[in-house]
Design an enzyme around this catalytic site. Structure first.
Site, short mmCIF file in Angstrom:
data_model
loop_
_atom_site.label_atom_id
_atom_site.label_comp_id
_atom_site.label_asym_id
_atom_site.label_seq_id
_atom_site.Cartn_x
_atom_site.Cartn_y
_atom_site.Cartn_z
N ASP A 10 0.92 4.89 3.48
CA ASP A 10 0.11 4.09 2.55
C ASP A 10 -0.65 4.99 1.58
O ASP A 10 -0.69 4.72 0.38
CB ASP A 10 -0.86 3.17 3.31
CG ASP A 10 -1.79 2.48 2.33
OD1 ASP A 10 -1.28 1.74 1.47
OD2 ASP A 10 -3.01 2.73 2.37
N HIS A 57 -12.36 -6.61 7.94
CA HIS A 57 -12.03 -5.92 6.70
C HIS A 57 -12.51 -6.75 5.53
O HIS A 57 -12.29 -7.97 5.50
CB HIS A 57 -10.51 -5.71 6.57
CG HIS A 57 -10.14 -5.13 5.23
ND1 HIS A 57 -10.22 -3.79 4.97
CD2 HIS A 57 -9.73 -5.72 4.09
CE1 HIS A 57 -9.88 -3.57 3.71
NE2 HIS A 57 -9.56 -4.72 3.16
N SER A 78 -0.51 -2.67 2.33
CA SER A 78 -1.36 -1.49 2.30
C SER A 78 -2.60 -1.70 3.18
O SER A 78 -2.93 -0.87 4.05
CB SER A 78 -1.76 -1.23 0.84
OG SER A 78 -2.85 -0.37 0.75
N ARG A 87 1.46 4.03 -6.69
CA ARG A 87 1.25 2.69 -7.27
C ARG A 87 0.19 2.73 -8.37
O ARG A 87 0.32 2.07 -9.40
CB ARG A 87 0.82 1.70 -6.17
CG ARG A 87 1.96 1.31 -5.23
CD ARG A 87 1.42 0.60 -4.01
NE ARG A 87 0.67 -0.58 -4.33
CZ ARG A 87 -0.33 -1.07 -3.60
NH1 ARG A 87 -0.69 -0.48 -2.47
NH2 ARG A 87 -0.96 -2.16 -3.97
N LYS A 116 -3.20 -0.18 7.59
CA LYS A 116 -4.33 0.62 8.10
C LYS A 116 -5.04 -0.12 9.24
O LYS A 116 -5.45 0.49 10.22
CB LYS A 116 -5.31 0.92 6.95
CG LYS A 116 -4.71 1.93 5.96
CD LYS A 116 -5.53 2.10 4.71
CE LYS A 116 -5.38 0.95 3.76
NZ LYS A 116 -5.61 1.20 2.36
N1 URA Z 1 -6.97 -1.84 -0.93
C1 URA Z 1 -6.00 -1.17 -0.29
O1 URA Z 1 -6.27 -0.53 0.74
N2 URA Z 1 -4.75 -1.22 -0.76
C2 URA Z 1 -4.40 -1.92 -1.87
O2 URA Z 1 -3.24 -1.93 -2.24
C3 URA Z 1 -5.42 -2.62 -2.56
C4 URA Z 1 -6.71 -2.57 -2.05
#
Ligand code: URA
Length: 441
Positions: free
Chosen positions: A161, A82, A183, A168, A187
Site C-alpha cells: 500500500d 478508523h 488501501s 497513485r 492496513k
Molecule cells: N487514506 C488511505 O490510507 N489511502 C487512500 O487511498 C486514501 C486515504
C-alpha cells in the site's frame, strides 16, 4: 503470467482473478514490475472499477504483502477504529482511553497527516517526550501493562500500500473507490483487528464530499472487512464544519484532555460517545454491551465524570510523555500571536467551511504540504461558533494562534470566505447521517 495481459484485461473491462491480483501486488512490492506498467493498471482500475471479489482480493494481497499482526497475546478480540480524516478530528485521542476504561485493551497503530492538518501521531508529539516509534516488543509490552498503546504504523505493515499510494498520488489515481477502500482496509486488516468501527466523514472538509460518495466508500470498506472475516460497523459523520472547537495539534490535545475530564465541547463529546459505544457493542460479541442505547448511556456517563482520563495519563506516561503538560495544559506548546476573527454580520451562521479552516491551519504550519515538512505543534484555530448559532457583528467567531505575521496573514486570506451568514434562522448540522452494519450484509 505477464503484466501486459493483466493491463489489457482490465482495460477491456474484465475482472482480474485472485492469482492475477496476487501476481501484480507481490511482484510490484518486490520491485519486479516497473512503475509505468503499474500506473497503466491503476488507471485501468480507476476507469473500470473492481467487483466485490477483486476488491477483497486486492485488499488481502496488500495486507499480506508484509507482517500480519497477531494481537492474541494482548486480547482475544482486538477492536480498532478508523477515521477517514477531517478538520479538528481528535476522536482517537478521546475514544481509545474511553474504550480502555471499560477494560477492553487497545493496541492501535496510527498514521501521520498529509493535507490539512496533523494526524494522530503529530498531535501526540505535541506532548514532550511522547515516543510514537516503538519496537514491536515495546508496543506489545505497553499494551499488556497499560491496557492501551497508540503508536506509529510499523513500516512492515502493508508495504504494497505504501508503495502504491506514492504512485497513485502522482498518476491521478487516488480517487478510485476500490483503491481507496483497499488501501485503508489493507492496513486495518494487517494491524490485527477482529472488529473495526469506521468513521467515514463527508462534507467540504472530507475526502468524500457527498452522502452518496461516503456511503459507497463505507459500504465497500465494510464489505471487504466482512469478506475477510471481520466484524464491521461504519458511521457516516459530518465534516462540513470543524469537529469540536480546536483545530491544530497541541490545541487538539488540550481539547481531548478537557473532554476526557468531562469538560469538552458538546459535539466532540457526543461524537466520541457514539464511536466508543459501537466499539464496545462489537467488542462485547453479543455477550456484553448488547443494547446499544444502554451502552451509549454508560459511555456518556463515563466520559462526563472524567473516568477515562486516568487511562490517557497512563498511556502518555508509558510512551515517555510529559505528564506535567497533561495536568497543566498551559505547558503544552503555545503560539506567540492570538488574533480574534470577528463576525462581520448580525444573524445566524449558515456555513463555517471546514475546508477553509483546514487550509488556514495548514498555512499556519499545523500540517504538511509535503512529507518532509516540519509541523508547528503550537499553531491552529479555535472556532467559537457553529452552523445554526445566532451571532452579532463583532462577536468572536474564531481565535487564530500563529507564530508569525506572515503565516497569520496567509491564514486570514484562507478564512476570508469561510463563514456564511443568514438573516433567517439556520438548522444545526447533524453529527451523523447514518450507520452501515456489516451484520446486515
Ligand atoms: N487514506 C488511505 O490510507 N489511502 C487512500 O487511498 C486514501 C486515504
Amino acid at each position: 503470467m505477464r503484466m501486459i495481459d493483466l493491463i489489457e484485461k482490465k482495460r477491456d473491462g474484465l475482472a482480474l482473478s485472485k492469482s492475477e491480483i496476487r501476481y501484480f501486488i507481490n511482484n510490484y512490492t518486490a520491485g519486479e514490475i516497473p512503475d509505468y506498467q503499474a500506473s497503466a493498471l491503476l488507471m485501468a482500475i480507476y476507469f473500470n472499477g473492481m467487483n466485490r471479489a477483486e476488491t477483497v482480493n486486492l485488499t488481502l494481497a496488500m495486507a499480506e504483502s508484509g507482517d500480519m499482526l497477531d494481537l492474541s497475546d494482548i486480547t482475544e478480540y482486538a477492536i480498532d477504529k478508523h477515521s477517514s480524516g477531517g478538520v479538528g478530528d481528535k476522536t482517537t485521542l478521546i475514544v481509545l482511553p474511553l474504550v480502555a476504561s471499560f477494560n477492553v485493551p487497545i493496541a492501535k497503530m496510527s498514521g501521520r497527516g498529509l493535507g490539512f492538518g496533523g494526524g494522530t501521531l503529530d498531535k501526540l508529539e505535541s506532548i514532550s517526550g511522547y515516543d510514537v516509534n516503538l519496537s514491536e516488543d515495546a508496543f506489545r509490552r505497553i499494551a499488556r501493562e497499560s491496557g492501551m498503546v497508540l503508536a506509529g504504523q510499523s513500516k512492515s505493515l502493508a508495504p504494497a500500500d505504501g508503495k502504491l499510494y506514492v504512485l497513485r498520488d502522482v498518476t491521478g489515481t487516488v480517487a478510485s473507490l476500490p483503491l481507496i477502500a483497499g488501501s485503508i482496509m489493507s492496513k486495518k486488516l494487517a494491524a490485527g483487528a477482529k472488529g473495526i468501527v469506521l468513521d467515514v466523514k463527508l462534507g467540504c472538509g472530507a475526502f468524500m464530499k457527498t452522502l452518496e460518495e461516503a456511503r459507497a466508500l463505507a459500504k465497500t470498506m465494510a464489505r471487504i472487512g466482512v469478506d475477510a472475516g471481520r466484524d464491521m460497523v461504519a458511521l457516516l459523520s459530518d465534516m462540513n464544519q470543524p469537529l469540536g472547537v480546536a483545530v491544530g495539534n497541541a490545541l487538539e490535545v488540550a481539547e481531548a484532555v478537557r473532554s476526557l475530564r468531562g469538560e469538552g465541547p458538546a459535539d466532540i463529546h457526543a461524537h466520541c460517545v457514539e464511536v466508543a459505544a459501537h466499539m464496545l457493542h462489537l467488542a462485547g460479541q453479543g455477550a456484553r454491551w448488547t443494547d446499544l442505547a444502554a451502552t451509549r448511556a454508560e459511555v456518556d456517563a463515563r466520559l462526563r465524570c472524567g473516568g477515562a482520563f486516568e487511562h490517557f495519563r497512563r498511556m502518555v506516561a508509558a510512551h515517555g510523555g510529559d505528564l506535567a503538560q497533561i495536568d497543566d495544559l498551559s505547558r503544552l506548546p503555545q503560539a506567540n500571536l492570538r488574533y480574534t476573527y470577528a463576525a462581520r454580520e448580525n444573524g445566524h451562521i449558515a456555513a463555517l467551511l471546514a475546508e477553509k479552516v483546514g487550509w488556514a491551519t495548514l498555512a499556519l504550519g499545523a500540517g504538511r504540504a509535503t512529507k518532509e515538512d516540519e509541523i508547528d505543534h503550537a499553531v491552529g484555530i479555535e472556532v467559537h461558533a457553529k452552523v445554526g448559532d445566532s451571532i452579532a457583528a463583532g462577536d468572536a467567531l474564531m481565535t487564530v494562534h500563529a507564530n508569525d505575521e506572515t503565516s497569520l496573514q496567509a491564514a486570514l486570506d484562507e478564512l476570508r470566505d469561510a463563514v456564511h451568514y443568514s438573516p433567517a434562522p439556520v438548522e444545526k448540522l447533524p453529527l451523523f447521517y447514518g450507520v452501515i452494519d456489516g451484520r446486515d450484509f
